[in-house]
Design an enzyme around this catalytic site. Structure first.
Site, short mmCIF file in Angstrom:
data_model
loop_
_atom_site.label_atom_id
_atom_site.label_comp_id
_atom_site.label_asym_id
_atom_site.label_seq_id
_atom_site.Cartn_x
_atom_site.Cartn_y
_atom_site.Cartn_z
N CYS A 29 0.85 -1.20 0.00
CA CYS A 29 0.00 0.00 0.00
C CYS A 29 0.89 1.25 0.00
CB CYS A 29 -0.90 -0.05 1.23
SG CYS A 29 -1.70 1.49 1.67
N CYS A 32 0.13 3.87 2.63
CA CYS A 32 0.58 3.37 3.94
C CYS A 32 2.06 3.63 4.12
CB CYS A 32 0.34 1.87 4.07
SG CYS A 32 -1.38 1.35 3.90
#
Length: 105
Positions: A29, A32
């Site tokens: 991600c 993230c």
């Protein structure tokens, strides 16, 4: 910062009487990964007042589903084992995360 997994999540978070900041993330991600340095910085800045932990959802899918983590990143505050607040996806900016943390210190 504690590293959470499917084996210790219940013990470290759900059975805890402390206030914790939990970073739900995945290695794949990009948002993230972009947020992670800020979370590490906050853990150093506020770590004496709150506990910080992170869970790689790709390695603990059932835990993530059980916590209703439907998109990433998610930064959640747990108090006495209950999720009391969270920031999801686009709302999980360093500024918003720090504001949320400050409510619980």
């Amino acid at each position: 910062m504690k590293i959470l997994d499917k084996k210790n999540f219940e013990e470290e978070v759900l059975n805890s009487t402390d206030t914790l900041v939990v970073d739900f993330y995945s290695e794949s991600c990009e948002p993230c990964q972009a947020l992670m340095p800020s979370i590490v910085e906050f853990s150093e800045k506020y770590g004496d007042q709150l506990q910080f932990a992170k869970l790689d959802t790709s390695k603990a899918r059932r835990v993530a589903i059980g916590q209703k983590i439907l998109g990433l990143p998610v930064i959640a505050i747990y108090k006495n084992g209950e999720k009391v607040e969270e920031l999801v996806k686009d709302d999980a900016t360093p500024e918003n995360v720090e504001s949320m943390i400050q409510k619980y210190i």
